[in-house]
Motif scaffolding. Structure first.
Motif, PDB file in Angstrom:
ATOM      1  N   LEU A 158       9.189 -22.520   6.050  1.00 12.39           N
ATOM      2  CA  LEU A 158       8.803 -23.864   6.475  1.00 12.39           C
ATOM      3  C   LEU A 158      10.037 -24.759   6.577  1.00 12.39           C
ATOM      4  CD1 LEU A 158       5.768 -24.304   4.030  1.00 12.39           C
ATOM      5  CD2 LEU A 158       5.771 -23.265   6.314  1.00 12.39           C
ATOM      6  N   ILE A 160       9.553 -31.580  -1.962  1.00  8.86           N
ATOM      7  CA  ILE A 160       9.296 -30.378  -1.158  1.00  8.86           C
ATOM      8  C   ILE A 160       9.629 -29.128  -1.952  1.00  8.86           C
ATOM      9  CG2 ILE A 160      10.091 -29.067   0.857  1.00  8.86           C
ATOM     10  CD1 ILE A 160      10.445 -31.818   2.276  1.00  8.86           C
ATOM     11  N   ALA A 189       6.795 -26.381  -3.257  1.00  6.02           N
ATOM     12  CA  ALA A 189       6.896 -24.972  -2.865  1.00  6.02           C
ATOM     13  C   ALA A 189       6.896 -24.075  -4.096  1.00  6.02           C
ATOM     14  CB  ALA A 189       8.162 -24.750  -2.044  1.00  6.02           C
ATOM     15  N   ALA A 238       6.174 -19.942  -0.436  1.00 10.94           N
ATOM     16  CA  ALA A 238       6.666 -20.889   0.555  1.00 10.94           C
ATOM     17  C   ALA A 238       8.176 -20.998   0.414  1.00 10.94           C
ATOM     18  CB  ALA A 238       6.017 -22.250   0.351  1.00 10.94           C
ATOM     19  N   PRO A 242      11.004 -23.154   1.716  1.00  5.12           N
ATOM     20  CA  PRO A 242      11.333 -24.348   2.495  1.00  5.12           C
ATOM     21  C   PRO A 242      12.818 -24.440   2.828  1.00  5.12           C
ATOM     22  CG  PRO A 242      11.129 -24.941   0.193  1.00  5.12           C
ATOM     23  CD  PRO A 242      10.832 -23.465   0.281  1.00  5.12           C
ATOM     24  N   ARG A 261       2.316 -32.037  -0.396  1.00  2.00           N
ATOM     25  CA  ARG A 261       1.293 -30.998  -0.595  1.00  2.00           C
ATOM     26  C   ARG A 261       0.419 -30.835   0.639  1.00  2.00           C
ATOM     27  NH1 ARG A 261       0.636 -33.559  -5.657  1.00  2.00           N
ATOM     28  NH2 ARG A 261      -1.258 -34.568  -4.884  1.00  2.00           N
ATOM     29  N   THR A 273       1.113 -31.654   3.741  1.00  3.57           N
ATOM     30  CA  THR A 273       1.891 -31.137   4.869  1.00  3.57           C
ATOM     31  C   THR A 273       2.091 -29.637   4.753  1.00  3.57           C
ATOM     32  OG1 THR A 273       3.050 -33.254   5.063  1.00  3.57           O
ATOM     33  CG2 THR A 273       4.054 -31.357   6.142  1.00  3.57           C
ATOM     34  N   ILE A 274       2.458 -29.157   3.565  1.00  2.00           N
ATOM     35  CA  ILE A 274       2.667 -27.722   3.375  1.00  2.00           C
ATOM     36  C   ILE A 274       1.370 -26.963   3.628  1.00  2.00           C
ATOM     37  CG2 ILE A 274       3.124 -25.959   1.620  1.00  2.00           C
ATOM     38  CD1 ILE A 274       5.289 -27.762   0.486  1.00  2.00           C
TER      39      ILE A 274
END
Length: 343
Positions: free
Chosen positions: A67, A86, A90, A98, A100, A310, A312-313
């Motif tokens: 991401l 972020i 993650a 995830a 990032p 949160r 957005t992910i």
């Protein structure tokens, strides 16, 4: 100096033996998933230096998502906080891995943004960014969409009809709330003003329009001055605020619709106008918190950053799994309001 946690400290925090921690770290022998996660959680809690390796060991069988996040102004406290959140969000995911990549755009020109965007698209499956609404940015996002890379707008919308979704505040409500605060707190009608970073930032534009519309509809006895552009920089905002005060000594307040509030705060202190002006800014940062404390600022309207990240992910992962949505979405988060009495 604080002592660096050792493997023995980690074993004690997790309630397991040093040998078990060693097996999790090095993957020598199978360890029950529940035990491995307990070791990982303990590592996060005590700040163990190899928490990244532990995460890789514990979650190596989970699906991975790369991401990309492209933010503005790396020197600003707000964007530093978003970047940190972020990483935290993650790391907190337990059902997926995830991965990032966070980068910044110090220069918000169309070329500067699109170059960063294309470089990030080479490494990631989905991208979320803060950007002005330029045709060149829309074209770049349309190209990524054709390649199956969903793009989300954060905080300020852009590329309507092309981007996968918007995540942020309802900026129209934010602008009207700022105007409401000034109109209600003012002891008498007078002149008010607004700063925007750029008219290309859709979020700033919406806030400024809503700010004006509130006064037009509900407090027409106030005079709203011409809007000033500060490019989201503290230096320009500082000088523009001093100039505004010189030209309008009867000014009663103003709203900084975007970034650069640090310059407005320093100008207010320089002129010793704490408690004498009604000033509304966006985001709760160390600078705005201190300004609220000494009443150089009347109110800060803040984005709930953990919720923003949160959501957005989650949306990015969903878009990767299912493909592009039929209709681009909008996710409005409730905003927080801070005054000198509740910081």
């Amino acid at each position: 100096m604080t002592r660096r946690p050792t493997i023995a400290d980690l074993a004690e925090a997790a309630g397991v033996s040093v040998a078990t921690v060693d097996r999790v770290l090095n993957g020598r022998h199978p360890v029950r998933e529940e035990t491995a996660r307990r070791v990982y959680d303990a590592a996060k809690t005590i700040g163990y230096h190899a928490v990244g390796l532990l995460r890789q060991r514990v979650f190596e069988d989970l699906p991975q998502y790369r991401l990309g996040f492209l933010l503005q102004k790396p020197q600003q406290s707000f964007y530093q906080a978003v970047a940190k959140e972020i990483e935290n969000a993650a790391l907190s995911l337990t059902h997926v891995r995830a991965l990032p990549q966070v980068d910044f755009v110090p220069n918000s020109t169309p070329a500067g943004i699109t170059d960063k965007l294309k470089a990030m698209a080479a490494r990631n499956q989905a991208i979320a960014l803060v950007a002005p609404d330029y045709p060149a940015v829309t074209a770049a996002i349309e190209e990524l969409k054709e390649r199956g890379i969903p793009v989300f707008s954060l905080l300020s919308d852009f590329a309507a009809g092309v981007r996968e979704g918007y995540v942020g505040l309802n900026n129209h409500k934010v602008g009207r709330t700022a105007a409401w605060m000034i109109a209600k707190a003012a002891k008498r009608p007078g002149k008010v003003a607004a700063f925007v970073g750029s008219h290309r930032f859709h979020g700033h534009e919406l806030r400024e329009i809503a700010f004006r519309s509130y006064f037009r509809e509900n407090a027409p006895e106030f005079e709203v001055l011409d809007t000033m552009v500060n490019l989201d920089t503290a230096e320009i905002t500082h000088e523009a605020t001093l100039d505004l005060l010189r030209r309008h000594p009867d000014l009663i307040g103003f709203y900084v619709c975007g970034g650069g509030m640090e310059g407005a705060i320093s100008a207010i202190r320089e002129e010793k106008l704490e408690r004498k002006l009604l000033v509304v800014v966006n985001e709760l940062t160390p600078e705005s918190r201190a300004a609220l404390a000494d009443e150089a600022v009347t109110m800060a309207i803040a984005t709930p950053v953990p919720a923003l990240v949160r959501e957005t992910i989650s949306l990015m992962i969903g878009a990767i799994d299912r493909g592009a949505a039929g209709v681009p979405g909008q996710t409005f988060l409730p905003f927080d309001i801070f005054t000198p009495e509740n910081i």
